[in-house]
Enzyme design. Structure first.
Site, PDB file in Angstrom:
ATOM      1  N   THR A  34      60.455 103.172   5.066  1.00  0.00           N
ATOM      2  CA  THR A  34      59.463 104.197   4.690  1.00  0.00           C
ATOM      3  C   THR A  34      59.992 105.611   4.846  1.00  0.00           C
ATOM      4  OG1 THR A  34      58.529 104.315   6.933  1.00  0.00           O
ATOM      5  CG2 THR A  34      57.584 102.678   5.417  1.00  0.00           C
ATOM      6  N   CYS A  38      57.637 107.405  14.035  1.00  0.00           N
ATOM      7  CA  CYS A  38      56.355 107.259  14.721  1.00  0.00           C
ATOM      8  C   CYS A  38      56.531 107.305  16.234  1.00  0.00           C
ATOM      9  CB  CYS A  38      55.695 105.916  14.362  1.00  0.00           C
ATOM     10  SG  CYS A  38      55.297 105.694  12.628  1.00  0.00           S
ATOM     11  N   CYS A  42      51.835 104.031  17.882  1.00  0.00           N
ATOM     12  CA  CYS A  42      51.247 104.055  16.539  1.00  0.00           C
ATOM     13  C   CYS A  42      50.617 102.708  16.200  1.00  0.00           C
ATOM     14  CB  CYS A  42      52.323 104.404  15.506  1.00  0.00           C
ATOM     15  SG  CYS A  42      51.637 104.778  13.877  1.00  0.00           S
ATOM     16  N   ARG A  45      51.017  98.717  11.083  1.00  0.00           N
ATOM     17  CA  ARG A  45      51.594  97.379  11.204  1.00  0.00           C
ATOM     18  C   ARG A  45      53.018  97.474  11.740  1.00  0.00           C
ATOM     19  NH1 ARG A  45      52.151  93.771   5.875  1.00  0.00           N
ATOM     20  NH2 ARG A  45      53.831  95.273   5.532  1.00  0.00           N
ATOM     21  N   ARG A  67      60.707 111.693   8.484  1.00  0.00           N
ATOM     22  CA  ARG A  67      59.611 112.666   8.541  1.00  0.00           C
ATOM     23  C   ARG A  67      58.487 112.104   9.409  1.00  0.00           C
ATOM     24  NH1 ARG A  67      59.586 110.089   3.658  1.00  0.00           N
ATOM     25  NH2 ARG A  67      57.586 109.296   2.862  1.00  0.00           N
ATOM     26  N   CYS A  69      55.045 110.755  11.099  1.00  0.00           N
ATOM     27  CA  CYS A  69      53.896 109.946  10.685  1.00  0.00           C
ATOM     28  C   CYS A  69      52.631 110.800  10.682  1.00  0.00           C
ATOM     29  CB  CYS A  69      53.735 108.778  11.649  1.00  0.00           C
ATOM     30  SG  CYS A  69      52.276 107.748  11.351  1.00  0.00           S
ATOM     31  N   CYS A  72      49.951 108.718  13.616  1.00  0.00           N
ATOM     32  CA  CYS A  72      50.098 108.848  15.077  1.00  0.00           C
ATOM     33  C   CYS A  72      50.488 110.264  15.491  1.00  0.00           C
ATOM     34  CB  CYS A  72      51.106 107.837  15.611  1.00  0.00           C
ATOM     35  SG  CYS A  72      52.825 108.145  15.096  1.00  0.00           S
ATOM     36  N   ASP A 448      51.603 124.786  56.166  1.00  0.00           N
ATOM     37  CA  ASP A 448      50.215 124.578  55.742  1.00  0.00           C
ATOM     38  C   ASP A 448      49.436 123.772  56.785  1.00  0.00           C
ATOM     39  OD1 ASP A 448      48.302 124.678  53.267  1.00  0.00           O
ATOM     40  OD2 ASP A 448      48.213 122.603  53.973  1.00  0.00           O
TER      41      ASP A 448
END
Length: 489
Positions: A34, A38, A42, A45, A67, A69, A72, A448
């Site tokens: 693709t 991601c 994410c 699928r 690039r 997603c 997500c 302290d």
């Protein structure tokens, strides 16, 4: 598209299969079929293993041609704290670049190298070794991811988005966006238009974190210190007024925060007027709620404490460095309740009015400039002793004129030295200011009284010896001991 050698592919694949939020921000998966990368959480699928390339940063994934997603949204993933990097100088440079992008500024690499005390060439060399890309490529990724967030979460005109994310012209912005993400900014805006109301009454953003997240401890800490008129804590929801310096202007507004445990996200509703500073606001919130902490590193160290375990303990940071530092000074040698009372008086006398959705929140915490300009007599009438008035004003002057900077992630030792050079600020105050404003995870305010009570000892040598076993997360040990003491009272 070679996989970085520092990332174990088998572990990354298992984390992706489990959608393990503990790896969020630590790894990204690029899918060759693709061209998209991601977060491991994410919900699309699961891709085939053969199509996956794993990266340890968004910049590496984009450098390899992937690039982000749109589902997500990698720009929402938690980042890495300075404790995560062996090359702290390169990590410090990345933090400075991030801060400049969030403030809408254009950092010059030679000036950045000079601030770090190294040459421009050396900075580029160690930066590539640590991050896999050069500083300019990293800067471009951060700018484009900020722009993507502004396009997705606000209704700002695209021209304003381009300027807010650091691009000098709309033409250059459009070209960079299309080249890197293969779609135009206007197309991305159209794809998400249904989620943007025509006249938003609030700006909603989501910020990821790695579980577990001890929300009861964090919100309890804020509740016990909440200033009337400025802050409100109710049912693990936090709201407040705030001022953000963005560019050359002050943006004044409000925000409300709650935790979405199921999605491992902090959900924030903010005044629309803060939209131009969305990057800066997101960064401040990540710091204030310690969203970049890694419990897998911190919790085993805290298990050495002589207390019951509380996984996911966070280190409360700051939305305004001056506010936190001023409150530390007001808390010198008094109880938490007394310090809160003094802070509220300061707000009532010097804080400016602000409109918010909550009738209980009506004022801003005073700015450093306002306290620097006040007369010592005017501050003293609030019941603040002379020594603390002097310390408060010295701090305000140093912050107002820029000689002192309280920036999250800055090296602690030089800042501590600067703080202790101011009148009325000793080791206890300097350690706590560094802990809360710089996000320094190894602060140890050994004098302290609360720590003495929680550990059942007033022997400094014994206490310091115990604390050696809690390095490098002694700040978290302080928070855990305080929580035990305060909730038992």
């Amino acid at each position: 598209m070679d996989q970085p050698p520092t990332l174990d592919a088998d572990t990354a694949w298992q984390a992706l299969q489990a959608r393990d939020a503990r790896f969020d921000g630590r790894m990204f998966v690029g899918v060759t079929s693709t061209g998209i990368y991601c977060r491991p959480i994410c919900r699309v699928r699961l891709p085939r293993r053969a199509n996956c390339r794993f990266f340890d940063s968004a910049a590496r994934a984009e450098h390899a041609g992937f690039r982000p997603c749109l589902r997500c949204r990698p720009e929402l993933a938690p980042g890495l704290s300075l404790m995560d990097s062996s090359a702290s100088l390169a990590q410090a440079a990345a933090r400075m670049i991030d801060a400049a992008v969030q403030a809408g500024e254009a950092p010059a690499m030679p000036a950045l190298a000079a601030r770090l005390g190294v040459t421009d060439r050396h900075l580029r060399r160690i930066f590539v070794a640590e991050h896999g890309v050069n500083p300019v490529e990293y800067l471009t990724t951060r700018r484009l991811l900020l722009a993507k967030q502004l396009l997705s979460d606000t209704a700002q005109p695209i021209t304003q988005v381009a300027l807010a994310s650091g691009f000098a012209s709309l033409r250059r912005f459009n070209a960079a966006f299309v080249e890197r993400y293969r779609l135009s900014p206007s197309r991305l805006r159209r794809n998400g238009a249904e989620s943007l109301p025509a006249e938003p009454s609030a700006l909603r953003i989501r910020l990821g974190f790695r579980p577990p997240f001890d929300a009861p401890a964090l919100f309890g800490f804020l509740d016990r210190r909440a200033m009337a008129g400025v802050e409100l804590v109710r049912d693990e929801r936090y709201a407040r007024s705030l001022r953000l310096r963005h560019g050359r202007q002050d943006l004044v507004g409000w925000l409300g925060v709650q935790v979405d445990a199921a999605r491992c996200e902090l959900v924030v509703d903010a005044a629309p007027v803060l939209a131009p500073a969305l990057g800066l606001l997101s960064a401040r919130l990540r710091d204030a709620f310690d969203l970049d902490a890694d419990p897998a590193l911190i919790d085993p160290v805290l298990a050495r404490l002589p207390l019951a375990s509380r996984p996911g303990l966070r280190l409360p940071g700051s939305l305004d460095g001056f506010e936190i530092a001023a409150r530390v000074i007001l808390g010198q040698q008094v109880t938490v309740k007394a310090a809160r009372t003094l802070a509220q008086r300061l707000v009532e006398r010097f804080g400016k009015p602000v409109a918010t959705p909550w009738p209980e929140i009506t004022r801003l915490f005073p700015s450093a400039a306002a306290i620097a300009a006040a007369t010592p007599e005017a501050i003293g009438t609030l019941g603040i002793v002379r020594q603390r008035v002097r310390a408060l004003q010295a701090l305000a002057v140093a912050l107002a004129d820029g000689s002192l900077r309280l920036e999250h992630g800055a090296e602690a030792r030089p800042v501590i030295e600067q703080l202790q050079a101011l009148p009325g600020i000793g080791p206890w105050s300097a350690q706590l200011i560094a802990m809360r404003t710089l996000g320094w995870r190894d602060a140890w305010p050994s004098s302290d009284v609360g720590l003495w009570q929680a550990l059942g000892s007033r022997d400094p040598k014994h206490i310091d010896a115990l604390a050696e076993g809690w390095r490098p997360f002694r700040s978290h040990a302080v928070m855990r001991l305080w929580h035990e003491l305060e909730t038992a009272a």
